[in-house]
Scaffold this motif. Structure first.
Motif, mmCIF file in Angstrom:
data_model
loop_
_atom_site.group_PDB
_atom_site.id
_atom_site.type_symbol
_atom_site.label_atom_id
_atom_site.label_comp_id
_atom_site.label_asym_id
_atom_site.label_seq_id
_atom_site.Cartn_x
_atom_site.Cartn_y
_atom_site.Cartn_z
ATOM 1 N N GLN A 289 116.929 6.939 21.045
ATOM 2 C CA GLN A 289 116.979 7.543 19.609
ATOM 3 C C GLN A 289 116.196 6.687 18.444
ATOM 4 N N LEU A 290 115.965 5.525 18.471
ATOM 5 C CA LEU A 290 115.099 4.744 17.774
ATOM 6 C C LEU A 290 113.638 5.294 17.595
ATOM 7 N N GLN A 291 113.142 5.510 18.909
ATOM 8 C CA GLN A 291 111.772 5.924 19.174
ATOM 9 C C GLN A 291 111.773 7.398 18.942
ATOM 10 N N VAL A 292 112.345 8.251 19.503
ATOM 11 C CA VAL A 292 112.156 9.594 19.611
ATOM 12 C C VAL A 292 112.660 10.452 18.250
ATOM 13 N N VAL A 293 113.954 9.827 17.526
ATOM 14 C CA VAL A 293 114.354 10.427 16.600
ATOM 15 C C VAL A 293 113.949 9.708 15.332
ATOM 16 N N ALA A 294 114.152 8.651 15.099
ATOM 17 C CA ALA A 294 113.916 7.491 14.000
ATOM 18 C C ALA A 294 112.458 7.350 13.940
ATOM 19 N N GLY A 295 111.432 7.402 14.693
ATOM 20 C CA GLY A 295 110.110 7.506 14.782
ATOM 21 C C GLY A 295 109.573 6.063 14.618
ATOM 22 N N TYR A 296 110.563 5.086 15.494
ATOM 23 C CA TYR A 296 110.201 3.664 15.498
ATOM 24 C C TYR A 296 109.221 3.714 16.664
ATOM 25 N N SER A 297 108.092 2.473 16.582
ATOM 26 C CA SER A 297 107.247 2.211 17.571
ATOM 27 C C SER A 297 108.061 1.334 18.646
ATOM 28 N N ALA A 298 107.622 1.096 19.817
ATOM 29 C CA ALA A 298 108.320 0.309 20.782
ATOM 30 C C ALA A 298 108.571 -1.019 20.400
ATOM 31 N N LEU A 299 107.803 -1.607 19.961
ATOM 32 C CA LEU A 299 107.755 -2.875 19.349
ATOM 33 C C LEU A 299 108.861 -2.967 18.385
ATOM 34 N N ARG A 300 109.028 -2.236 17.261
ATOM 35 C CA ARG A 300 110.269 -2.063 16.302
ATOM 36 C C ARG A 300 111.420 -1.831 16.894
ATOM 37 N N ALA A 301 111.411 -0.902 17.888
ATOM 38 C CA ALA A 301 112.618 -0.552 18.546
ATOM 39 C C ALA A 301 113.458 -1.732 19.307
ATOM 40 N N GLY A 302 112.607 -2.438 19.825
ATOM 41 C CA GLY A 302 112.627 -3.433 20.814
ATOM 42 C C GLY A 302 113.469 -4.515 19.870
ATOM 43 N N THR A 303 112.724 -4.944 18.780
ATOM 44 C CA THR A 303 113.165 -5.703 17.813
ATOM 45 C C THR A 303 114.373 -5.658 17.084
ATOM 46 N N ALA A 304 114.575 -4.334 16.817
ATOM 47 C CA ALA A 304 115.948 -3.749 16.220
ATOM 48 C C ALA A 304 117.109 -4.215 16.827
ATOM 49 N N LEU A 305 117.086 -4.320 18.158
ATOM 50 C CA LEU A 305 118.264 -4.443 18.764
ATOM 51 C C LEU A 305 118.441 -6.256 19.147
ATOM 52 N N LEU A 306 117.637 -6.944 18.837
ATOM 53 C CA LEU A 306 117.558 -8.203 18.833
ATOM 54 C C LEU A 306 118.842 -9.118 18.246
ATOM 55 N N PRO A 307 119.322 -8.577 17.195
ATOM 56 C CA PRO A 307 120.468 -9.473 16.690
ATOM 57 C C PRO A 307 121.720 -9.493 17.563
ATOM 58 N N THR A 308 121.985 -8.370 18.607
ATOM 59 C CA THR A 308 123.059 -8.511 19.308
ATOM 60 C C THR A 308 122.936 -9.860 20.468
ATOM 61 N N THR A 309 121.910 -9.868 20.956
ATOM 62 C CA THR A 309 121.718 -10.874 21.777
ATOM 63 C C THR A 309 121.772 -12.504 20.975
ATOM 64 N N ALA A 310 120.845 -12.503 19.768
ATOM 65 C CA ALA A 310 120.966 -13.544 19.035
ATOM 66 C C ALA A 310 122.231 -14.099 18.706
ATOM 67 N N LEU A 311 123.428 -12.969 18.230
ATOM 68 C CA LEU A 311 124.662 -13.435 17.980
ATOM 69 C C LEU A 311 125.270 -14.140 18.940
ATOM 70 N N MET A 312 125.078 -13.544 20.269
ATOM 71 C CA MET A 312 125.716 -13.916 21.464
ATOM 72 C C MET A 312 125.354 -15.495 21.814
ATOM 73 N N LEU A 313 124.082 -15.838 21.572
ATOM 74 C CA LEU A 313 123.477 -17.058 21.751
ATOM 75 C C LEU A 313 124.287 -18.129 20.748
ATOM 76 N N LEU A 314 124.390 -17.647 19.418
ATOM 77 C CA LEU A 314 124.854 -18.487 18.414
ATOM 78 C C LEU A 314 126.292 -18.868 18.552
ATOM 79 N N LEU A 315 127.048 -17.673 18.950
ATOM 80 C CA LEU A 315 128.679 -17.867 18.586
ATOM 81 C C LEU A 315 129.388 -17.879 19.748
ATOM 82 N N SER A 316 128.850 -17.691 20.816
ATOM 83 C CA SER A 316 129.646 -17.471 22.276
ATOM 84 C C SER A 316 130.330 -18.779 22.563
#
Length: 490
Positions: A289-316
Motif C-alpha cells: 500500500q505504501l509503495q503502490v498507492v501512497a507512492g513511497y520508495s522502498a526505503l521510505r516504506a521500510g522506514t515508515a514501519l520502524l516505530p513498531t519494532t522500536a516501541l517493542m524494544l524500548l517498552l517490552s
C-alpha cells in the motif's frame, strides 16, 4: 556443566555467531515484504507469485521448526546450527540469482528449511554454552541485538531495493553466513541432549508441511474456481487430518496432542493465531500500500514501519513487569484491541499520504498494542505447561504464529477481492486494502474476546530475557530446551 564466561574471548565469539545466525532469519522475515513490488515488476510476477514469495518460506519453516529443534537435541546443536546457516545461505544465493518467479519461490521453500534448522539452535547454543551466572545476561544481549536487527531490517531492505537492487535482500545473507559458520565451528562447543533418543517424527513433519502447502495453494488459487483447486483443498484437509491422527498415535510425536490438555495453553495459542494472522496480513499488504498507492520508495516504506519494532524494544520490559503484576488477561485483551485500532487508522493512508499525519499515528498505536501483548503472551505460553516442556510449548507457539501468518497472506487478498494484477493498479489495490484492514482488525477483536473470556490464571514471574527484549513482529521467540517429548523405542 557449561562453563564459558561472557567476558572471555570465547564467550564473545559465541555471542557474535549466535547473533549473526539469528539476524539472518530475522532480517529475512522483515525485509522481503518491502521488496515485493520491485520483485513483481522485475520478474513479471502476478499477485499470487508475490504471495508465494512470502509463503513458500513460511510453509517449510512452520512445518519443520519443531523437527529442527529435536535434530539439534539429538545430533548436536552446533552441528545443526551450522548446517542451517550454510543451507540458509545457499538457498539465499539461489533466491538472489533467480531468473524467474518460479525459481525464486522454490528457493524460498529451501530457505525455509534452513530457517527451521537455524532458528531453534541460536538461543539453545547460548543456553548450552554459558556458565549459569552469565547465561541470563548473554540471552539478554542476544535478544537485544536480534531486536535491533529486526528493527533495522525494513530500513536496510528498502535501501537495498532502491540502491543495489532487490536481489541483495537475499545475497546479503551469504557474507553473513561466511562469517558466522567458521566462527561457530571454531569457538562454539558442541552440545547435545543425552536424553534424546528414539525415532524422529519425520512423517508428522512431512504431513504438517504438506497440509500447509496444499491449503495455502487452494487459498491463493481459489479465484479460478477450478476442479484442481477443489481437489487440492480436499487433499490439504485430508493431510491435516492424517497429521492429527499420526501425532495422536505415535509413541514419539513431534507435536504431542496432550500438550493441549492445558486450557491456558490452548487459549493462548488461539490468541496467537488471531494476533499473528492479523500481523502477517497487515505487514504484507501495508508494504505494498505504501509503495503502490501512497507512492513511497522502498526505503521510505521500510522506514515508515520502524516505530513498531522500536516501541517493542524500548517498552517490552515494562510490559512484561506489568503482566507479572496484574496477570496476562488484561494485556492480552487490550493489546489486540490497540492493534486493531492501529490497523483501522491505516485506512487514512491513501494516494499522497503524509507520514506524520497519516502513517505515523497508525504505526504508533499498532506498536503500543504489540508492546502490551507480546511479552505477556510469551510468558503465559511458557507458564501454562510444566517447565520440562517449555521448549516444546514455545516451538508449538512459534509454529502456530508462522502458520497463522501464512494463511493470512494466502486468504486475505482473496477475501478482500484482489485480482491477480491488483498491485499494478493504485486504485484497485487501494480499494482492496480498505476492505482488508477491517478484516485484520476483526481478527484481532476475536483474539481479544478469546483472551478476555478464557485466560484466567495469572502467569508466574517470567525471568527469561527473550520475553522482554523481543523485536521480531512476525513470530514470538523460541525458548530453547527440549522441543519434543522423550521418545521411546528405536
Amino acid at each position: 556443566m557449561p562453563d564459558v564466561r561472557l567476558a572471555s574471548s570465547q564467550g564473545k565469539w559465541i555471542l557474535l555467531t549466535t547473533v549473526l545466525g539469528s539476524s539472518m532469519a530475522l532480517l529475512d522475515s522483515t525485509v522481503v515484504n518491502v521488496a515485493l513490488p520491485t520483485i513483481g515488476r522485475d520478474l513479471g510476477a502476478n499477485l499470487a507469485a508475490l504471495q508465494w514469495t512470502v509463503n513458500a518460506y513460511l510453509v517449510t519453516l512452520a512445518g519443520l521448526i519443531l523437527l529442527g529443534g529435536s535434530l539439534g537435541d539429538r545430533y548436536g546443536r552446533r552441528k545443526i546450527f551450522v548446517l542451517g546457516v550454510v543451507w540458509f545461505a545457499a538457498a539465499s544465493l539461489m533466491c538472489g540469482l533467480a531468473p524467474t518467479a518460479e525459481v525464486l519461490i522454490a528457493a524460498r521453500a529451501l530457505q525455509g528449511i534452513g530457517g527451521a534448522l537455524l532458528t531453534p539452535g541460536s538461543l539453545s547454543l547460548i543456553q548450552a554454552s554459558f556458565h549459569p551466572d552469565d547465561r541470563g545476561r548473554a540471552v539478554g544481549l542476544w535478544s537485544g541485538f536480534g531486536g535491533i536487527g529486526a528493527a533495522v531490517g525494513p530500513f536496510l531492505g528498502g535501501w537495498l531495493v532502491d540502491g543495489p537492487g532487490w536481489r541483495w535482500v537475499f545475497l546479503l545473507n551469504v557474507p553473513l553466513a561466511l562469517l558466522c559458520a567458521p566462527i561457530a565451528v571454531r569457538h562454539v562447543p558442541e552440545s547435545a541432549d543425552g536424553r534424546a533418543h528414539g525415532r524422529f517424527d519425520v512423517l508428522g513433519a512431512a504431513l504438517g508441511a504438506l497440509a500447509l502447502a496444499l491449503l495455502t495453494y487452494a487459498l491463493i488459487e481459489a479465484r479460478s474456481g477450478s476442479v484442481a483447486v477443489i481437489l487440492t483443498a480436499v487433499a490439504g484437509v485430508a493431510a491435516a487430518v492424517a497429521f492429527v491422527y499420526v501425532e495422536k498415535h505415535r509413541a514419539d510425536p513431534m507435536m504431542p496432542p496432550d500438550i493441549f490438555a492445558s486450557r491456558q495453553f490452548t487459549a493462548v495459542n488461539l490468541v496467537t493465531l488471531c494476533v499473528y494472522a492479523a500481523f502477517g496480513g497487515f505487514f504484507f499488504l501495508s508494504a505494498l500500500q505504501l509503495q503502490v498507492v501512497a507512492g513511497y520508495s522502498a526505503l521510505r516504506a521500510g522506514t515508515a514501519l520502524l516505530p513498531t519494532t522500536a516501541l517493542m524494544l524500548l517498552l517490552s520490559a515494562r510490559s512484561g513487569e506489568l503482566g507479572e503484576r496484574i496477570g496476562p488477561r488484561i494485556p492480552l485483551t487490550v493489546g489486540p484491541l490497540l492493534c486493531a485500532g492501529g490497523m483501522l487508522l491505516m485506512l487514512r493512508v491513501g494516494p499522497h499520504a503524509g507520514y506524520v499525519v497519516d502513517v505515523l499515528p497508525a504505526v504508533l498505536v499498532l506498536g503500543l498494542g504489540m508492546v502490551c501483548l507480546v511479552a505477556p503472551l510469551t510468558a503465559t505460553v511458557l507458564a501454562s505447561v510444566d517447565t520440562t516442556r517449555a521448549g516444546l510449548a514455545s516451538g508449538v507457539n512459534n509454529a502456530a504464529a508462522r502458520a497463522a501468518g501464512l494463511f493470512a497472506v494466502a486468504a486475505l487478498p482473496l477475501l478482500a477481492g484482489m485480482g491477480p494484477e491488483a498491485y499494478r493498479s493504485a486504485a484497485a489495490f487501494d480499494a482492496a486494502f480498505r476492505r482488508a484492514m477491517p478484516l485484520c482488525a476483526g481478527i484481532l477483536v476475536v483474539g481479544a474476546v478469546i483472551a478476555f473470556t478464557t485466560v484466567r490464571r495469572p502467569a508466574p514471574d517470567c525471568r527469561r530475557p527473550q520475553c522482554r527484549t523481543h523485536g521480531c513482529v512476525t513470530s514470538p521467540p523460541v525458548e530453547p530446551g527440549r522441543t519434543r517429548p522423550k521418545a521411546s523405542g528405536l
